[in-house]
Design a protein around this motif. Structure first.
Motif, PDB file in Angstrom:
ATOM      1  N   TYR A 158       0.819  -1.210   0.000  1.00 15.71           N
ATOM      2  CA  TYR A 158       0.000   0.000   0.000  1.00 15.71           C
ATOM      3  C   TYR A 158       0.859   1.269   0.000  1.00 15.71           C
ATOM      4  N   PRO A 159       0.745   2.080  -1.054  1.00 16.95           N
ATOM      5  CA  PRO A 159       1.611   3.254  -1.195  1.00 16.95           C
ATOM      6  C   PRO A 159       1.163   4.428  -0.329  1.00 16.95           C
ATOM      7  N   LEU A 160       2.142   5.204   0.122  1.00 18.66           N
ATOM      8  CA  LEU A 160       1.867   6.491   0.745  1.00 18.66           C
ATOM      9  C   LEU A 160       1.994   7.566  -0.327  1.00 18.66           C
ATOM     10  N   ARG A 161       1.581   8.770   0.016  1.00 23.18           N
ATOM     11  CA  ARG A 161       1.581   9.859  -0.956  1.00 23.18           C
ATOM     12  C   ARG A 161       2.984  10.092  -1.513  1.00 23.18           C
ATOM     13  N   PRO A 162       3.093  10.706  -2.702  1.00 26.98           N
ATOM     14  CA  PRO A 162       4.425  10.980  -3.263  1.00 26.98           C
ATOM     15  C   PRO A 162       5.294  11.774  -2.295  1.00 26.98           C
ATOM     16  N   THR A 163       6.606  11.708  -2.510  1.00 26.73           N
ATOM     17  CA  THR A 163       7.560  12.368  -1.620  1.00 26.73           C
ATOM     18  C   THR A 163       7.317  13.866  -1.519  1.00 26.73           C
ATOM     19  N   THR A 164       6.657  14.457  -2.514  1.00 23.85           N
ATOM     20  CA  THR A 164       6.370  15.892  -2.462  1.00 23.85           C
ATOM     21  C   THR A 164       5.477  16.250  -1.285  1.00 23.85           C
ATOM     22  N   HIS A 165       4.737  15.268  -0.738  1.00 20.28           N
ATOM     23  CA  HIS A 165       3.887  15.508   0.429  1.00 20.28           C
ATOM     24  C   HIS A 165       4.651  15.292   1.736  1.00 20.28           C
ATOM     25  N   LEU A 166       5.894  14.857   1.625  1.00 21.28           N
ATOM     26  CA  LEU A 166       6.714  14.569   2.799  1.00 21.28           C
ATOM     27  C   LEU A 166       7.876  15.558   2.852  1.00 21.28           C
ATOM     28  N   HIS A 167       8.328  15.887   4.043  1.00 24.89           N
ATOM     29  CA  HIS A 167       9.324  16.943   4.172  1.00 24.89           C
ATOM     30  C   HIS A 167      10.661  16.478   4.740  1.00 24.89           C
ATOM     31  N   ARG A 168      10.621  15.520   5.649  1.00 17.88           N
ATOM     32  CA  ARG A 168      11.841  15.191   6.370  1.00 17.88           C
ATOM     33  C   ARG A 168      11.842  13.720   6.762  1.00 17.88           C
ATOM     34  N   LEU A 169      13.026  13.134   6.757  1.00 22.37           N
ATOM     35  CA  LEU A 169      13.225  11.768   7.237  1.00 22.37           C
ATOM     36  C   LEU A 169      14.287  11.780   8.325  1.00 22.37           C
ATOM     37  N   VAL A 170      13.986  11.119   9.436  1.00 24.51           N
ATOM     38  CA  VAL A 170      14.976  10.927  10.494  1.00 24.51           C
ATOM     39  C   VAL A 170      15.231   9.432  10.601  1.00 24.51           C
ATOM     40  N   THR A 171      16.488   9.035  10.399  1.00 20.72           N
ATOM     41  CA  THR A 171      16.828   7.611  10.415  1.00 20.72           C
ATOM     42  C   THR A 171      18.231   7.427  10.971  1.00 20.72           C
ATOM     43  N   ASP A 172      18.685   6.176  11.059  1.00 19.62           N
ATOM     44  CA  ASP A 172      20.001   5.906  11.644  1.00 19.62           C
ATOM     45  C   ASP A 172      21.075   5.816  10.567  1.00 19.62           C
ATOM     46  N   ASP A 173      22.325   5.644  11.007  1.00 18.10           N
ATOM     47  CA  ASP A 173      23.457   5.693  10.080  1.00 18.10           C
ATOM     48  C   ASP A 173      23.646   4.400   9.288  1.00 18.10           C
ATOM     49  N   GLY A 174      22.690   3.479   9.379  1.00 16.64           N
ATOM     50  CA  GLY A 174      22.734   2.287   8.545  1.00 16.64           C
ATOM     51  C   GLY A 174      22.153   2.516   7.158  1.00 16.64           C
ATOM     52  N   LEU A 175      21.629   3.720   6.910  1.00 18.30           N
ATOM     53  CA  LEU A 175      21.024   4.021   5.612  1.00 18.30           C
ATOM     54  C   LEU A 175      22.086   4.025   4.515  1.00 18.30           C
ATOM     55  N   ASN A 176      21.813   3.295   3.454  1.00 28.16           N
ATOM     56  CA  ASN A 176      22.711   3.234   2.311  1.00 28.16           C
ATOM     57  C   ASN A 176      22.885   4.628   1.701  1.00 28.16           C
ATOM     58  N   GLU A 177      24.131   4.978   1.360  1.00 26.99           N
ATOM     59  CA  GLU A 177      24.411   6.313   0.828  1.00 26.99           C
ATOM     60  C   GLU A 177      23.687   6.559  -0.492  1.00 26.99           C
ATOM     61  N   GLU A 178      23.597   5.548  -1.329  1.00 28.07           N
ATOM     62  CA  GLU A 178      22.895   5.706  -2.597  1.00 28.07           C
ATOM     63  C   GLU A 178      21.415   6.013  -2.368  1.00 28.07           C
ATOM     64  N   ILE A 179      20.815   5.330  -1.390  1.00 27.80           N
ATOM     65  CA  ILE A 179      19.411   5.594  -1.062  1.00 27.80           C
ATOM     66  C   ILE A 179      19.259   7.006  -0.509  1.00 27.80           C
ATOM     67  N   ARG A 180      20.197   7.418   0.352  1.00 25.38           N
ATOM     68  CA  ARG A 180      20.129   8.772   0.912  1.00 25.38           C
ATOM     69  C   ARG A 180      20.139   9.819  -0.200  1.00 25.38           C
ATOM     70  N   LEU A 181      20.998   9.632  -1.187  1.00 26.97           N
ATOM     71  CA  LEU A 181      21.072  10.580  -2.297  1.00 26.97           C
ATOM     72  C   LEU A 181      19.778  10.584  -3.107  1.00 26.97           C
ATOM     73  N   GLN A 182      19.199   9.402  -3.331  1.00 31.62           N
ATOM     74  CA  GLN A 182      17.936   9.334  -4.059  1.00 31.62           C
ATOM     75  C   GLN A 182      16.828  10.071  -3.308  1.00 31.62           C
ATOM     76  N   LEU A 183      16.812   9.948  -2.000  1.00 34.05           N
ATOM     77  CA  LEU A 183      15.789  10.611  -1.192  1.00 34.05           C
ATOM     78  C   LEU A 183      15.960  12.118  -1.204  1.00 34.05           C
ATOM     79  N   THR A 184      17.199  12.582  -1.061  1.00 36.10           N
ATOM     80  CA  THR A 184      17.441  14.033  -1.057  1.00 36.10           C
ATOM     81  C   THR A 184      17.158  14.638  -2.429  1.00 36.10           C
ATOM     82  N   GLU A 185      17.469  13.884  -3.485  1.00 36.59           N
ATOM     83  CA  GLU A 185      17.186  14.379  -4.833  1.00 36.59           C
ATOM     84  C   GLU A 185      15.688  14.490  -5.091  1.00 36.59           C
ATOM     85  N   SER A 186      14.889  13.714  -4.364  1.00 35.47           N
ATOM     86  CA  SER A 186      13.434  13.789  -4.505  1.00 35.47           C
ATOM     87  C   SER A 186      12.846  14.949  -3.712  1.00 35.47           C
ATOM     88  N   GLY A 187      13.688  15.663  -2.968  1.00 33.47           N
ATOM     89  CA  GLY A 187      13.233  16.839  -2.222  1.00 33.47           C
ATOM     90  C   GLY A 187      13.081  16.618  -0.734  1.00 33.47           C
TER      91      GLY A 187
END
Length: 249
Positions: free
Chosen positions: A211-240
């Motif tokens: 079940y999908p949540l709204r597009p990233t444009t409806h979301l503003h911030r993510l708080v997570t731990d340092d296990g996040l993959n760097e490539e994923i982090r870049l994809q998320l920041t590029e989405s705004g």
């Protein structure tokens, strides 16, 4: 992942447990084929095998889920609490990170907490701050309110910030939830257009749920731990999305 494997994930998520024989009959394939599917899906962290059956990787019980990656979730909640100013009204959705955040806010700041989680409401029963529990259908396993009434209340109660949880994320699906009714309530909150903050440990990234949540444009911030993959982090920041990485204290 083929269409059958995707449907296996959805069935197991919806029903909570499916035996190998049930899945074989449902998809009209051999049990050997189903076992191969389940081995692959377990290896990719989509579900878990258990005595001739498949069960969801996650458990809806908040206390049980809190035990998984507890130190990361505690640190995430502690950081998230710094984003809330005294006197603010905040919406806190169901989930283990969110429950830890609610407890911190109740102990340290004069906030009003709006929630759909009866677990969080009970957790804060002795706290001095005001707690507003939105009504609706009581989902017993998750101790959360869901359904049309909950959606209505979420749309008509106002708050400064909203903290939500997610069950999965992949580039092609975005953020997803394991539960259709809870996803619907979260989407009602996102439709309001206020500041929305995701709290999630990094283990959720790479998982997929129906079940999908709204597009990233409806979301503003993510708080997570340092296990996040760097490539994923870049994809998320590029989405705004603004991404805060919390390191162990």
């Amino acid at each position: 992942m083929n269409a059958r494997q995707h449907n296996i994930i959805q069935l197991v998520t919806d029903k909570g447990r499916m035996s190998v024989s049930e899945l074989a009959k449902t998809f009209n394939v051999s049990e050997v084929t189903i076992r191969q599917d389940l081995t692959l899906l377990e290896k990719q962290s989509y579900l878990r095998r258990q005595h001739g059956a498949a069960v969801p990787l996650d458990n809806d019980n908040v206390e049980t889920r809190m035990l998984s990656n507890f130190s990361q979730k505690r640190d995430i909640a502690q950081f998230a609490s710094t984003l809330v100013a005294p006197g603010e009204t905040v919406f806190i959705e169901n989930g283990s990170c969110n429950a830890l955040l609610a407890r911190i806010l109740a102990e340290t700041k004069a906030t009003t907490i709006v929630t759909v989680s009866s677990y969080i409401a009970h957790l804060l029963k002795d706290s001095p701050g005001e707690v507003i529990l939105l009504g609706g259908i009581y989902q017993k396993t998750s101790e959360s309110m869901v359904g049309p009434l909950t959606r209505f209340y979420a749309q008509n109660v106002h708050f400064n910030k909203a903290f939500i949880g997610i069950d999965g994320w992949q580039p092609d699906t975005g953020f997803t939830s394991r539960d259709m009714l809870r996803a619907d309530v979260v989407n009602a909150v996102l439709e309001k257009g206020g500041e929305t903050i995701i709290l999630s440990d990094s283990s959720k990234f790479g998982a997929i749920h129906p079940y999908p949540l709204r597009p990233t444009t409806h979301l503003h911030r993510l708080v997570t731990d340092d296990g996040l993959n760097e490539e994923i982090r870049l994809q998320l920041t590029e989405s705004g999305l603004s991404v805060d990485i919390v390191h162990p204290v």
